[in-house]
Design a protein around this motif. Structure first.
Motif, mmCIF file in Angstrom:
data_model
loop_
_atom_site.group_PDB
_atom_site.id
_atom_site.type_symbol
_atom_site.label_atom_id
_atom_site.label_comp_id
_atom_site.label_asym_id
_atom_site.label_seq_id
_atom_site.Cartn_x
_atom_site.Cartn_y
_atom_site.Cartn_z
ATOM 1 N N THR A 48 75.548 35.624 57.492
ATOM 2 C CA THR A 48 75.850 36.990 57.092
ATOM 3 C C THR A 48 75.040 37.888 56.721
ATOM 4 O O THR A 48 74.725 39.145 56.781
ATOM 5 C CB THR A 48 77.301 37.339 56.476
ATOM 6 N N ASP A 49 73.978 37.207 55.575
ATOM 7 C CA ASP A 49 73.097 37.941 54.863
ATOM 8 C C ASP A 49 71.788 37.839 55.198
ATOM 9 O O ASP A 49 70.924 38.733 54.614
ATOM 10 C CB ASP A 49 73.254 37.588 53.309
ATOM 11 N N HIS A 50 71.438 37.038 56.003
ATOM 12 C CA HIS A 50 69.913 36.823 56.750
ATOM 13 C C HIS A 50 69.895 36.883 57.871
ATOM 14 O O HIS A 50 68.987 37.364 58.389
ATOM 15 C CB HIS A 50 69.304 35.283 55.966
ATOM 16 N N MET A 51 70.855 36.307 58.803
ATOM 17 C CA MET A 51 70.469 36.539 60.249
ATOM 18 C C MET A 51 71.251 37.648 60.798
ATOM 19 O O MET A 51 70.912 38.138 61.761
ATOM 20 C CB MET A 51 71.410 35.066 60.682
ATOM 21 N N GLY A 52 71.949 38.422 59.859
ATOM 22 C CA GLY A 52 72.516 39.722 60.126
ATOM 23 C C GLY A 52 73.756 39.801 60.981
ATOM 24 O O GLY A 52 74.206 40.650 61.598
ATOM 25 N N TYR A 264 79.929 32.957 47.218
ATOM 26 C CA TYR A 264 80.556 34.088 47.489
ATOM 27 C C TYR A 264 81.066 34.825 46.128
ATOM 28 O O TYR A 264 81.012 35.939 45.653
ATOM 29 C CB TYR A 264 81.698 34.361 48.690
ATOM 30 N N TYR A 265 81.930 33.700 45.588
ATOM 31 C CA TYR A 265 82.322 34.122 44.458
ATOM 32 C C TYR A 265 81.662 34.502 43.241
ATOM 33 O O TYR A 265 81.793 35.688 42.704
ATOM 34 C CB TYR A 265 83.364 32.762 43.964
ATOM 35 N N MET A 266 80.561 33.693 43.103
ATOM 36 C CA MET A 266 79.491 34.272 42.018
ATOM 37 C C MET A 266 78.908 35.392 42.368
ATOM 38 O O MET A 266 78.357 36.302 41.359
ATOM 39 C CB MET A 266 78.710 32.933 41.738
ATOM 40 N N MET A 267 78.451 35.651 43.601
ATOM 41 C CA MET A 267 77.841 36.750 44.091
ATOM 42 C C MET A 267 78.500 38.049 43.995
ATOM 43 O O MET A 267 78.042 39.062 43.350
ATOM 44 C CB MET A 267 77.083 36.461 45.398
ATOM 45 N N ASN A 406 75.791 41.982 51.099
ATOM 46 C CA ASN A 406 74.738 42.586 50.311
ATOM 47 C C ASN A 406 75.355 43.589 49.346
ATOM 48 O O ASN A 406 74.589 44.495 48.741
ATOM 49 C CB ASN A 406 73.614 42.810 50.878
ATOM 50 N N ALA A 407 76.788 43.915 49.207
ATOM 51 C CA ALA A 407 77.051 44.958 48.565
ATOM 52 C C ALA A 407 77.638 44.478 47.176
ATOM 53 O O ALA A 407 78.653 44.883 46.737
ATOM 54 C CB ALA A 407 78.364 45.811 49.211
ATOM 55 N N ILE A 408 76.808 44.110 46.291
ATOM 56 C CA ILE A 408 77.003 43.494 44.995
ATOM 57 C C ILE A 408 77.504 44.605 43.984
ATOM 58 O O ILE A 408 76.809 45.437 44.009
ATOM 59 C CB ILE A 408 75.913 42.619 44.168
#
Length: 461
Positions: A48-52, A264-267, A406-408
């Motif tokens: 999801t975050d690198h390959m898009g 995902y939880y920590m991020m 990527n919407a931390i």
């Protein structure tokens, strides 16, 4: 069999080579498990975050791949049982396993310059290849233990060794992946995951080829040569085994959720991506303590794998409930309670393997045949069903909750609740079902008959 012959057989049974024990423990649970740990914890986020890839697309990939992976397990189990070569029934698969494992575990991390559709197809095909390879070596690896060892004590010892190795491998894969991939990146590799997979593949080759060289298929009965579906029906007609199947599914889900949700939880829930490695280390070290230290103690104190499994789940659920409501209070508190939960919950994935050996013995008692591969494949099918729910379910829930990659610090409240529930609420539900399945498992009532049967089994190697 005379009394002297029985004594000689028991004496021979007691000797299990250290080499076989070690290679069996480190085959699936060594280099191959490091690969599995890296994929389990980091691949979804990588997609999801690198390959898009959109979370929904990634969820669909996981669903299709792991569902097919589950479906082909019984096929592999029947195939393994019907393999007849000079090298053995289950052993030949250990030759090719590490080669294909290395190939596909490298390919899934390749980020081709394709369109979104092209990337979807690429990841789907390579991930299916990886899953089928895991099936190819997992079924024979499970099946060969009762074929080589008939003592429950010796089997449990080897399972415990494998559990400890598994925990160590998961500690490496979950905790140090960012550092390991960074190390290879500093050496000049553009994608640190690829050389990491190659190194792990080489380590797996040592273990699988060692298992091939040291294993002996001593205790096998004739295989039912009827149609494939008849072999499955022969096993599945015994409703006594159904609680085992449910337990295998729930153990897979509970164990998988512990790792697949943590990044995902920590991020996004805790909003501290800088603490991911620390938190993953806490979980992994807890898993190591669980399988190396606590699991043998639980087996000794509670006498059977079934009782140890139930107690460990109760303790884990208490921790999960506390973390669901108070996990975000303080990072130190989160780590301490998470460590305790990992110590008690991680052993579930190893303890349910005791149920595999119980089922194999039960079918030998009731049907007079060896169905090691078929039963191992049913366990594999159940485990992959659990993986399907875990891998695709996490991504699906995130997609439905409004997750934005990527919407931390900007995720909607629905996503934050979903992350907290997936991390701590869902494992409570799987734990309750697992406990009920083990409590109402009727196979144990045949324990004495099974032991009598095994005492009469002869070494056919």
């Amino acid at each position: 069999m005379s009394k002297d012959q029985g004594a000689q057989s028991a004496k021979k049974e007691e000797h299990v080579s250290k080499a076989f024990s070690w290679f069996h423990a480190t085959s699936v649970n060594g280099g191959a498990m490091v690969i599995a740990a890296v994929i389990s914890s980091y691949f979804s986020q990588y997609m999801t975050d690198h390959m898009g890839l959109a979370a929904g697309a990634a969820s669909l990939i996981m669903f299709i791949a792991t569902l097919w992976d589950a479906i082909n397990d019984p096929i592999m189990g029947v195939l393994a049982d019907r393999t007849h070569t000079k090298l053995g029934r289950y052993k030949p698969y250990f030759i090719f396993a590490p080669i294909l494992l290395t190939l596909f575990s490298v390919l899934i991390w390749v980020n081709p310059g394709f369109s979104a559709t092209g990337k979807f197809i690429w990841v789907l095909v390579t991930y299916i290849g990886y899953g089928m390879t895991v099936t190819m070596y997992t079924m024979p690896q499970m099946a060969i233990l009762p074929a080589a060892v008939k003592s429950n004590q010796k089997r449990n010892m080897i399972i415990t060794m494998g559990a400890g190795t598994c925990a160590a491998a998961f500690t490496i894969g979950n905790t140090f992946t960012p550092q390991l991939t960074g190390f290879f990146t500093n050496l000049g590799f553009s994608n640190g995951y690829i050389p990491l997979m190659i190194v792990c593949g080489i380590l797996s080759a040592v273990s699988f080829w060692g298992l091939f060289a040291t294993s002996k298929e001593r205790y096998l009965q004739p295989v039912n040569q009827g149609e494939t579906l008849k072999n499955l029906k022969l096993v599945l007609k015994h409703v006594e085994l159904f609680p085992n199947i449910i337990a295998w599914i729930m153990a897979s889900m509970g164990y998988g959720l512990m790792f697949s949700t943590s990044v995902y939880y920590m991020m996004y829930y805790y909003m501290r991506p800088d603490l991911i490695s620390v938190y993953m280390g806490v979980i992994s070290i807890g898993a190591l303590v669980s399988m190396v230290v606590l699991m043998p103690i639980f087996l000794k104190v509670f006498k059977t794998g079934q009782r140890a499994l139930m107690v460990s789940q109760i303790l884990s659920m208490i921790c999960y409930i506390i973390l669901f409501f108070f996990g975000k209070t303080n990072f130190t508190f989160l780590c301490v309670v998470t460590f305790i939960s990992a110590c008690t919950s991680s052993m579930q994935n190893a303890l349910v393997n005791v149920l595999v050996n119980d089922a194999i013995d039960y079918i030998q008692l009731k049907e007079g045949i060896s169905a090691n591969g078929v039963i191992s494949s049913i366990k594999g099918f159940a485990q992959k069903c659990g993986n399907t729910f875990t891998n695709s379910g996490v991504l699906l829930v995130l997609s439905l909750s409004g997750y934005v990659a990527n919407a931390i610090g900007q995720e909607p409240e629905s996503t934050l609740f979903a992350l907290n529930f997936l991390k701590f609420g869902a494992p409570c539900l799987t734990g309750i079902i697992l406990i009920l399945s083990v409590m109402f498992n009727p196979v144990h009532k045949y324990a004495k008959e099974i032991e009598d049967m095994k005492s009469k089994m002869e070494d056919v190697a």
